[in-house]
Design a protein around this motif. Structure first.
Motif, PDB file in Angstrom:
ATOM      1  N   PHE A 122       0.644  -1.132   0.052  1.00 44.10           N
ATOM      2  CA  PHE A 122       0.050   0.197  -0.080  1.00 44.10           C
ATOM      3  C   PHE A 122       0.944   1.131   0.040  1.00 44.10           C
ATOM      4  CE2 PHE A 122      -2.765   3.235   1.870  1.00 44.10           C
ATOM      5  CZ  PHE A 122      -3.745   3.008   1.199  1.00 44.10           C
ATOM      6  N   GLY A 123       2.042   1.325   0.786  1.00 48.60           N
ATOM      7  CA  GLY A 123       2.871   2.478   1.042  1.00 48.60           C
ATOM      8  C   GLY A 123       3.460   2.523  -0.498  1.00 48.60           C
ATOM      9  N   VAL A 124       3.922   1.376  -1.167  1.00 42.12           N
ATOM     10  CA  VAL A 124       4.524   1.375  -2.562  1.00 42.12           C
ATOM     11  C   VAL A 124       3.480   2.309  -3.556  1.00 42.12           C
ATOM     12  CG1 VAL A 124       5.504   0.242  -4.316  1.00 42.12           C
ATOM     13  CG2 VAL A 124       6.254  -0.343  -2.001  1.00 42.12           C
ATOM     14  N   SER A 125       2.460   1.861  -3.395  1.00 36.87           N
ATOM     15  CA  SER A 125       1.482   2.384  -4.359  1.00 36.87           C
ATOM     16  C   SER A 125       1.171   3.825  -4.239  1.00 36.87           C
ATOM     17  CB  SER A 125       0.057   1.434  -4.221  1.00 36.87           C
ATOM     18  OG  SER A 125       0.063   0.427  -4.882  1.00 36.87           O
ATOM     19  N   VAL A 126       1.144   4.192  -2.692  1.00 34.53           N
ATOM     20  CA  VAL A 126       1.037   5.557  -2.639  1.00 34.53           C
ATOM     21  C   VAL A 126       1.992   6.374  -3.042  1.00 34.53           C
ATOM     22  CG1 VAL A 126       0.580   7.360  -0.595  1.00 34.53           C
ATOM     23  CG2 VAL A 126      -0.672   5.237  -0.732  1.00 34.53           C
ATOM     24  N   LYS A 127       3.205   6.018  -2.866  1.00 35.44           N
ATOM     25  CA  LYS A 127       4.463   6.794  -3.241  1.00 35.44           C
ATOM     26  C   LYS A 127       4.597   6.634  -4.555  1.00 35.44           C
ATOM     27  CE  LYS A 127       9.414   6.444  -2.875  1.00 35.44           C
ATOM     28  NZ  LYS A 127      10.759   5.717  -2.235  1.00 35.44           N
ATOM     29  N   ARG A 128       4.169   5.583  -5.469  1.00 38.47           N
ATOM     30  CA  ARG A 128       4.248   5.683  -6.662  1.00 38.47           C
ATOM     31  C   ARG A 128       3.430   6.379  -7.290  1.00 38.47           C
ATOM     32  NH1 ARG A 128       2.921   1.072 -10.639  1.00 38.47           N
ATOM     33  NH2 ARG A 128       2.667   2.356 -12.687  1.00 38.47           N
ATOM     34  N   THR A 129       2.014   6.498  -6.810  1.00 40.63           N
ATOM     35  CA  THR A 129       0.966   7.504  -7.525  1.00 40.63           C
ATOM     36  C   THR A 129       1.179   8.834  -7.420  1.00 40.63           C
ATOM     37  OG1 THR A 129      -0.793   5.739  -6.851  1.00 40.63           O
ATOM     38  CG2 THR A 129      -1.452   8.018  -7.162  1.00 40.63           C
ATOM     39  N   LEU A 130       1.909   9.252  -6.125  1.00 42.60           N
ATOM     40  CA  LEU A 130       2.059  10.754  -5.826  1.00 42.60           C
ATOM     41  C   LEU A 130       3.418  11.003  -6.732  1.00 42.60           C
ATOM     42  CD1 LEU A 130       1.779  10.994  -1.785  1.00 42.60           C
ATOM     43  CD2 LEU A 130       0.060  11.677  -3.751  1.00 42.60           C
ATOM     44  N   LEU A 131       4.261  10.258  -6.742  1.00 43.14           N
ATOM     45  CA  LEU A 131       5.558  10.654  -7.589  1.00 43.14           C
ATOM     46  C   LEU A 131       5.197  10.607  -8.993  1.00 43.14           C
ATOM     47  CD1 LEU A 131       8.568  11.283  -7.504  1.00 43.14           C
ATOM     48  CD2 LEU A 131       9.120   8.837  -7.672  1.00 43.14           C
ATOM     49  N   GLY A 132       4.436   9.505  -9.719  1.00 50.50           N
ATOM     50  CA  GLY A 132       4.136   9.523 -10.924  1.00 50.50           C
ATOM     51  C   GLY A 132       3.149  10.820 -11.230  1.00 50.50           C
TER      52      GLY A 132
ATOM     53  N   ILE B  31      11.468   2.416  -7.342  1.00 42.09           N
ATOM     54  CA  ILE B  31      10.336   3.269  -7.776  1.00 42.09           C
ATOM     55  C   ILE B  31      10.279   3.707  -9.024  1.00 42.09           C
ATOM     56  CG2 ILE B  31      10.944   5.259  -6.564  1.00 42.09           C
ATOM     57  CD1 ILE B  31       7.507   3.269  -6.279  1.00 42.09           C
ATOM     58  N   TRP B  32      11.302   4.091  -9.375  1.00 39.96           N
ATOM     59  CA  TRP B  32      11.630   4.586 -10.603  1.00 39.96           C
ATOM     60  C   TRP B  32      10.997   3.816 -11.948  1.00 39.96           C
ATOM     61  CZ3 TRP B  32      11.130   9.731 -10.500  1.00 39.96           C
ATOM     62  CH2 TRP B  32      11.895  10.301  -9.411  1.00 39.96           C
TER      63      TRP B  32
ATOM     64  N   VAL C 137       3.140  13.801 -10.044  1.00 38.94           N
ATOM     65  CA  VAL C 137       3.886  14.804 -10.146  1.00 38.94           C
ATOM     66  C   VAL C 137       4.710  14.925 -11.318  1.00 38.94           C
ATOM     67  CG1 VAL C 137       6.180  16.390  -9.240  1.00 38.94           C
ATOM     68  CG2 VAL C 137       4.221  15.326  -7.764  1.00 38.94           C
ATOM     69  N   VAL C 138       5.258  13.880 -11.802  1.00 36.90           N
ATOM     70  CA  VAL C 138       6.166  13.745 -13.006  1.00 36.90           C
ATOM     71  C   VAL C 138       5.319  13.848 -14.266  1.00 36.90           C
ATOM     72  CG1 VAL C 138       7.468  11.995 -14.489  1.00 36.90           C
ATOM     73  CG2 VAL C 138       7.811  12.254 -11.714  1.00 36.90           C
ATOM     74  N   ASN C 139       4.050  13.350 -14.184  1.00 39.96           N
ATOM     75  CA  ASN C 139       3.033  13.360 -15.249  1.00 39.96           C
ATOM     76  C   ASN C 139       2.471  14.589 -15.483  1.00 39.96           C
ATOM     77  OD1 ASN C 139       1.650   9.950 -14.898  1.00 39.96           O
ATOM     78  ND2 ASN C 139       3.502  10.559 -16.031  1.00 39.96           N
ATOM     79  N   MET C 140       2.254  15.250 -14.610  1.00 38.05           N
ATOM     80  CA  MET C 140       1.411  16.571 -14.681  1.00 38.05           C
ATOM     81  C   MET C 140       2.613  17.463 -15.028  1.00 38.05           C
ATOM     82  SD  MET C 140      -1.684  16.007 -14.602  1.00 38.05           S
ATOM     83  CE  MET C 140      -2.119  17.703 -14.741  1.00 38.05           C
ATOM     84  N   THR C 141       3.648  17.459 -14.521  1.00 40.54           N
ATOM     85  CA  THR C 141       4.767  18.771 -15.028  1.00 40.54           C
ATOM     86  C   THR C 141       5.076  18.557 -16.382  1.00 40.54           C
ATOM     87  OG1 THR C 141       5.789  18.329 -12.617  1.00 40.54           O
ATOM     88  CG2 THR C 141       7.391  19.142 -14.507  1.00 40.54           C
TER      89      THR C 141
ATOM     90  N   ALA D 233       6.119   8.153 -17.845  1.00 39.23           N
ATOM     91  CA  ALA D 233       6.312   9.685 -17.543  1.00 39.23           C
ATOM     92  C   ALA D 233       5.726  10.613 -18.524  1.00 39.23           C
ATOM     93  CB  ALA D 233       7.755   9.741 -17.221  1.00 39.23           C
ATOM     94  N   VAL D 234       5.586  10.023 -19.750  1.00 42.52           N
ATOM     95  CA  VAL D 234       5.077  11.037 -20.800  1.00 42.52           C
ATOM     96  C   VAL D 234       3.560  10.849 -21.286  1.00 42.52           C
ATOM     97  CG1 VAL D 234       5.377  12.308 -23.014  1.00 42.52           C
ATOM     98  CG2 VAL D 234       7.223  11.763 -21.579  1.00 42.52           C
ATOM     99  N   PRO D 235       2.550  10.883 -20.717  1.00 40.64           N
ATOM    100  CA  PRO D 235       1.162  10.659 -21.173  1.00 40.64           C
ATOM    101  C   PRO D 235       0.636  11.569 -22.593  1.00 40.64           C
ATOM    102  CG  PRO D 235       1.023  11.881 -19.105  1.00 40.64           C
ATOM    103  CD  PRO D 235       2.497  11.662 -19.619  1.00 40.64           C
ATOM    104  N   VAL D 236       0.956  10.668 -23.420  1.00 42.86           N
ATOM    105  CA  VAL D 236       0.705  11.552 -24.826  1.00 42.86           C
ATOM    106  C   VAL D 236      -0.739  12.044 -24.889  1.00 42.86           C
ATOM    107  CG1 VAL D 236       1.019  11.482 -27.174  1.00 42.86           C
ATOM    108  CG2 VAL D 236       2.794  10.602 -26.031  1.00 42.86           C
ATOM    109  N   TYR D 237      -1.756  11.164 -24.570  1.00 38.81           N
ATOM    110  CA  TYR D 237      -3.035  11.471 -24.675  1.00 38.81           C
ATOM    111  C   TYR D 237      -3.466  12.555 -23.618  1.00 38.81           C
ATOM    112  CZ  TYR D 237      -8.146  10.722 -24.265  1.00 38.81           C
ATOM    113  OH  TYR D 237      -9.188  10.713 -24.473  1.00 38.81           O
ATOM    114  N   ASN D 238      -3.021  12.728 -22.551  1.00 40.51           N
ATOM    115  CA  ASN D 238      -3.257  13.954 -21.767  1.00 40.51           C
ATOM    116  C   ASN D 238      -2.456  15.239 -22.141  1.00 40.51           C
ATOM    117  OD1 ASN D 238      -4.218  11.917 -20.165  1.00 40.51           O
ATOM    118  ND2 ASN D 238      -2.824  12.268 -18.506  1.00 40.51           N
ATOM    119  N   ILE D 239      -1.312  14.999 -22.974  1.00 45.44           N
ATOM    120  CA  ILE D 239      -0.821  16.131 -23.616  1.00 45.44           C
ATOM    121  C   ILE D 239      -1.824  16.766 -24.524  1.00 45.44           C
ATOM    122  CG2 ILE D 239       1.080  16.866 -24.880  1.00 45.44           C
ATOM    123  CD1 ILE D 239       3.057  14.956 -23.280  1.00 45.44           C
TER     124      ILE D 239
END
Length: 292
Positions: free
Chosen positions: A75-85, A143-144, A87-91, A151-157
């Motif tokens: 659960f902690g890994v998923s929370v860390k992965r979701t928060l970090l991902g 985690i990376w 930030v990276v995705n939206m940036t 990291a690059v969600p083209v559809y969202n872009i």
């Protein structure tokens, strides 16, 4: 003055309300059924006796799923992965979508970059080359490995750049006249006006990271590094996870109970976050931003 509603208008409102109610029932019913199954006894779940209410209420399925310490680690890994991902995705999404929303006379290389992004949506290097790249860069069991490949969600872009293109150009032009630079326009004008689409993209990215399990199965060799969905998929679907220290209760739990408990646990974080983002989906903050 309040206008009197015509008969046709009243019929439309009634039919529309009934249709929305029917769709709501269709969406809610499976969730209530799964919730009832997760709290029902093994015999009731296996015999198909559960409908909307639990039969012989019990918590054995949840005790099985969350009773192992590995559950909380994952659960902690998923929370860390979701928060970090997230930030990276939206940036990356914001920094890529903004210049791509410019016209060719303002960004001469726009079409080349756009086709480059679209190409990655149509063609992929494949699963094995992707694994070899992650392995060669030393990201296995980190985690990376769960964040960088997506990291690059083209559809969202594409969604964001189309939304920015639809904003009134006069807003940015007036900022340029006042001496604002591109960064000021982006962070002080474009992003505040893009809250509805940004909220939607945040939800898309969070759901994608939270629900992803296959990459954890591929890139993680040690069970303690599994994200929650990978851990749950393994113990519930395969029932042979190395991280499970006690499998004596597996035979006492119906497969339906375990799957139902998995679904309920997995959807809870998204259900908690969604109400805070839902208000932005239909909020037209651009309306009226340009007058005259």
């Amino acid at each position: 003055m309040r206008l009197k509603k015509s008969v046709g208008r009243r019929v439309f409102l009634v039919v529309n309300a009934l249709l929305v109610a029917l769709i709501s029932v269709v969406c809610i019913y499976p969730i209530l059924h799964i919730l009832a199954v997760s709290f029902s006894s093994n015999e009731a779940a296996q015999g198909g006796m559960v409908n909307l209410l639990p039969v012989d209420f019990q918590l054995d399925a949840y005790e099985f799923v969350i009773g192992n310490a590995q559950f909380f680690t994952s659960f902690g890994v998923s929370v860390k992965r979701t928060l970090l991902g997230l930030v990276v995705n939206m940036t990356i999404t914001i920094l890529a979508a903004y210049p791509l929303s410019k016209t060719r006379d303002k960004f001469s290389g726009r079409n080349k970059y756009m086709w480059f992004f679209v190409f990655t949506m149509l063609f992929s290097g494949g699963l094995i080359p992707g694994y070899l790249i992650v392995n060669a860069t030393g990201l296995i069991d980190t985690i990376w490995a769960l964040v960088i490949p997506s990291a690059v969600p083209v559809y969202n872009i594409i969604l964001l750049q189309n939304y920015i293109k639809g904003l009134p150009g006069e807003i940015s032009e007036s900022a340029y006249i006042d001496g604002a630079g591109e960064w000021s326009v982006l962070f002080r004008i474009i992003l505040p006006l893009s809250k509805p689409v940004l909220a939607t993209l945040v939800l898309f990215a969070a759901v994608a990271h939270w629900n992803s399990w296959f990459d954890g199965m591929i890139y993680m060799n040690r069970p303690q590094n599994y994200p929650l969905q990978t851990y749950l998929q393994t113990i519930v679907v395969q029932l042979n996870l190395k991280a499970v220290t006690n499998l004596s209760d597996v035979t006492n739990i119906a497969e339906q109970n375990s799957k139902a408990a998995q679904i309920i646990i997995a959807m809870l974080p998204i259900l908690v976050v969604y109400p805070f983002l839902q208000k932005y989906f239909t909020k037209g903050i651009v309306l009226g931003s340009v007058k005259g």
